[in-house]
Design a protein around this motif. Sequence first.
Motif, PDB file in Angstrom:
ATOM      1  N   SER A   4       0.697  -1.208   0.058  1.00 33.12           N
ATOM      2  CA  SER A   4      -0.029   0.006   0.048  1.00 33.12           C
ATOM      3  C   SER A   4       1.000   1.243  -0.110  1.00 33.12           C
ATOM      4  O   SER A   4       0.328   2.471   0.097  1.00 33.12           O
ATOM      5  N   ASP A  54       2.256   3.088  -2.105  1.00 35.02           N
ATOM      6  CA  ASP A  54       2.056   4.213  -3.150  1.00 35.02           C
ATOM      7  C   ASP A  54       0.746   4.104  -3.899  1.00 35.02           C
ATOM      8  O   ASP A  54       0.490   4.443  -4.845  1.00 35.02           O
ATOM      9  N   LYS A  55      -0.255   3.546  -2.811  1.00 32.41           N
ATOM     10  CA  LYS A  55      -1.637   3.354  -3.407  1.00 32.41           C
ATOM     11  C   LYS A  55      -2.437   3.946  -2.368  1.00 32.41           C
ATOM     12  O   LYS A  55      -2.252   4.499  -1.294  1.00 32.41           O
ATOM     13  N   VAL A  56      -3.875   3.898  -2.650  1.00 31.80           N
ATOM     14  CA  VAL A  56      -5.182   4.368  -2.161  1.00 31.80           C
ATOM     15  C   VAL A  56      -5.615   3.197  -1.625  1.00 31.80           C
ATOM     16  O   VAL A  56      -6.490   2.660  -2.093  1.00 31.80           O
ATOM     17  N   GLY A  62      -0.439   5.924   0.434  1.00 29.12           N
ATOM     18  CA  GLY A  62       0.341   6.747  -0.674  1.00 29.12           C
ATOM     19  C   GLY A  62      -0.697   7.896  -1.236  1.00 29.12           C
ATOM     20  O   GLY A  62      -0.650   8.410  -2.333  1.00 29.12           O
ATOM     21  N   ILE A 102       1.123  10.708  -3.261  1.00 28.02           N
ATOM     22  CA  ILE A 102       1.278  10.351  -4.516  1.00 28.02           C
ATOM     23  C   ILE A 102       0.031  10.315  -5.469  1.00 28.02           C
ATOM     24  O   ILE A 102       0.192  10.781  -6.582  1.00 28.02           O
ATOM     25  N   ARG A 103      -0.832   9.769  -5.016  1.00 29.39           N
ATOM     26  CA  ARG A 103      -2.273   9.361  -5.733  1.00 29.39           C
ATOM     27  C   ARG A 103      -3.289  10.515  -5.555  1.00 29.39           C
ATOM     28  O   ARG A 103      -4.121  10.626  -6.664  1.00 29.39           O
ATOM     29  N   GLU A 104      -3.435  11.306  -4.656  1.00 29.86           N
ATOM     30  CA  GLU A 104      -4.283  12.298  -4.442  1.00 29.86           C
ATOM     31  C   GLU A 104      -3.781  13.724  -4.613  1.00 29.86           C
ATOM     32  O   GLU A 104      -3.280  14.209  -3.661  1.00 29.86           O
ATOM     33  N   ARG A 130      10.124   2.854  -7.747  1.00 25.70           N
ATOM     34  CA  ARG A 130       9.873   4.188  -7.340  1.00 25.70           C
ATOM     35  C   ARG A 130      10.927   4.499  -5.968  1.00 25.70           C
ATOM     36  O   ARG A 130      10.882   3.618  -5.205  1.00 25.70           O
ATOM     37  N   THR A 142       9.155   9.501  -1.897  1.00 21.11           N
ATOM     38  CA  THR A 142       9.105  10.851  -2.379  1.00 21.11           C
ATOM     39  C   THR A 142       9.701  12.006  -1.992  1.00 21.11           C
ATOM     40  O   THR A 142       9.835  12.070  -0.843  1.00 21.11           O
TER      41      THR A 142
END
Length: 289
Positions: free
Chosen positions: A68, A70-72, A100, A103-105, A284, A287
Amino acid sequence: MFTDAHFDSFKNDGCVVIPGFLSAEEVAALRKRTAELLDSFDPESQPKTTFSTGIRDKHIGDRYFLDSSDKVSYFLEEQAVVDGRLAVDKTRAINKIGHGLHIREPLFAKLSHSNKVRQVAQRLGYDDPRILQSMVICKQPSIGGEVPLHQDSCFLYTRPLSACGFWFALEDCTLANGCLEFIPGSHLETPISKRFFVPIEPEFSLFPPTKDNNKTPIPEQKPVGAECKPIEVKAGSVVLIHGQVLHRSSHNHSDKSRWIYTFHIIEGGYEYDDRNWLQMPADRELTKL
């Protein structure tokens, strides 16, 4: 916004509150997006993964959790699931959404990379701050779970130690709905003595602001007996949390939620332990702030 008085409080206590760090408009926008994310959760298409802090090996081997970074991803309150089914409405079932969001939002990324966040990181002494473990924690009414006493650097371990949490209140946080609590000054006398749940030789750092960590003496370990101090804050406040300070939050027994957005930063030039639970995909890097 980050004054000398804030810096001194952070250095001495291990936590400091900066009221009004977010404008009312920023809070409203982040709350609106959080509500949209909660509404979009489809319990039939995603695993019903519950989240607990402080239980050994609870999430080891849970691929949804471990992937999870780099994810929602959605994680449920333990009391929201009974016999594999949701016992409450889906929007009241989520413990947290992460890890993440930065990164995603876009809205959460904008805040995480804002000039005011960069200025705080620079004032704290970071040369190459990296963002990780971003999430909204909902602390749902009546069922929002307890988070036991812990130190963030046990889970986000670097050599030397460098973790610091940014914790943004999206709602008023009170003792009744499970606000943060911490032991003032515990970061000055409590070494990191485990990585996740694995014991290690005690390590200690005054980061920030001391960077000559090899010369930082390790204090004598003391039993944790001091009382926690609650941090009750208004929506829009940010709480900075030193990676070594002992902190927790209680169960939310109230009828009000406690939405917050949080992420951590570490020093990018330091070694990030490959045994930390949070690992980025091979293509990746962590960040840059």
